[in-house]
Scaffold this motif. Structure first.
Motif, PDB file in Angstrom:
ATOM      1  N   CYS A  76      71.836  36.180  56.155  1.00 56.66           N
ATOM      2  CA  CYS A  76      71.672  35.628  57.430  1.00 56.66           C
ATOM      3  C   CYS A  76      72.157  35.986  58.137  1.00 56.66           C
ATOM      4  N   ASP A  78      71.000  34.934  61.842  1.00 54.29           N
ATOM      5  CA  ASP A  78      71.664  34.160  62.729  1.00 54.29           C
ATOM      6  C   ASP A  78      72.636  33.204  62.794  1.00 54.29           C
ATOM      7  N   LYS A  80      74.139  30.736  63.895  1.00 59.07           N
ATOM      8  CA  LYS A  80      74.143  29.409  63.769  1.00 59.07           C
ATOM      9  C   LYS A  80      73.699  28.766  62.610  1.00 59.07           C
ATOM     10  N   GLU A  81      72.752  29.693  62.209  1.00 57.25           N
ATOM     11  CA  GLU A  81      72.168  29.058  61.061  1.00 57.25           C
ATOM     12  C   GLU A  81      73.795  28.965  59.676  1.00 57.25           C
ATOM     13  N   LYS A  82      74.359  30.567  60.212  1.00 59.41           N
ATOM     14  CA  LYS A  82      75.857  30.424  59.145  1.00 59.41           C
ATOM     15  C   LYS A  82      76.695  29.587  59.232  1.00 59.41           C
ATOM     16  N   GLU A  83      76.953  29.444  60.358  1.00 62.15           N
ATOM     17  CA  GLU A  83      77.626  28.635  60.679  1.00 62.15           C
ATOM     18  C   GLU A  83      77.293  27.084  59.907  1.00 62.15           C
ATOM     19  N   ARG A  84      75.885  26.850  59.896  1.00 62.46           N
ATOM     20  CA  ARG A  84      75.814  25.447  59.452  1.00 62.46           C
ATOM     21  C   ARG A  84      75.574  25.921  57.626  1.00 62.46           C
ATOM     22  N   LEU A  85      75.455  27.026  57.226  1.00 62.11           N
ATOM     23  CA  LEU A  85      75.189  27.167  55.764  1.00 62.11           C
ATOM     24  C   LEU A  85      76.926  27.352  55.414  1.00 62.11           C
ATOM     25  N   LYS A  88      78.004  23.824  55.326  1.00 57.15           N
ATOM     26  CA  LYS A  88      77.644  23.287  53.518  1.00 57.15           C
ATOM     27  C   LYS A  88      77.918  23.712  52.426  1.00 57.15           C
TER      28      LYS A  88
END
Length: 123
Positions: A76, A78, A80-85, A88
């Motif tokens: 990843c 991005d 924001k996506e790293k933060e979301r992952l 999770k």
């Protein structure tokens, strides 16, 4: 399609038409299809048999999900996506720890080594 497939397809369509599938558990609900890509092809049937018999635990599934999320995090770019992952991943790890405590094997050597590998990946 060979003759056996045609006969089977015809029988299934006839049963659907007659409503024979309406009383089955899960009727009208989406299928829960397992991603078996992490299991070698020659072992998939055995894995499914063990899982259906209750020998593959929730812990195994959670470990698989953690590894998948780790792979996604590595690729990843991005933020924001790293933060979301990462969030999770943390949720799955907490769930795994709760499952392991419930099974009372949180002190197992294998779990400690697995936890250590996970910690090293995120340092």
């Amino acid at each position: 399609m060979d003759i056996i497939w045609k006969i089977a397809d015809e029988k299934i369509r006839e049963a659907m038409k007659n409503g024979e599938f309406r009383d089955l558990p899960g009727f009208g609900k989406p299928l829960d299809i397992d991603d078996l890509s992490h299991i070698p092809e020659e072992l998939r049937i055995g894995y499914l048999m063990l899982k259906n018999a209750g020998y593959v635990s929730e812990a195994t599934d959670l470990k698989k999900e953690l590894m998948t999320i780790e792979d996604l995090l590595r690729c990843c770019e991005d933020e924001k996506e790293k933060e979301r992952l990462t969030q999770k991943w943390n949720e799955k790890l907490l769930r795994l720890q709760a499952v392991m405590r419930k099974r009372n094997i949180s002190n197992s050597l294998a779990l400690r080594e697995y936890q250590q590998r996970i910690d090293e990946k995120f340092r």
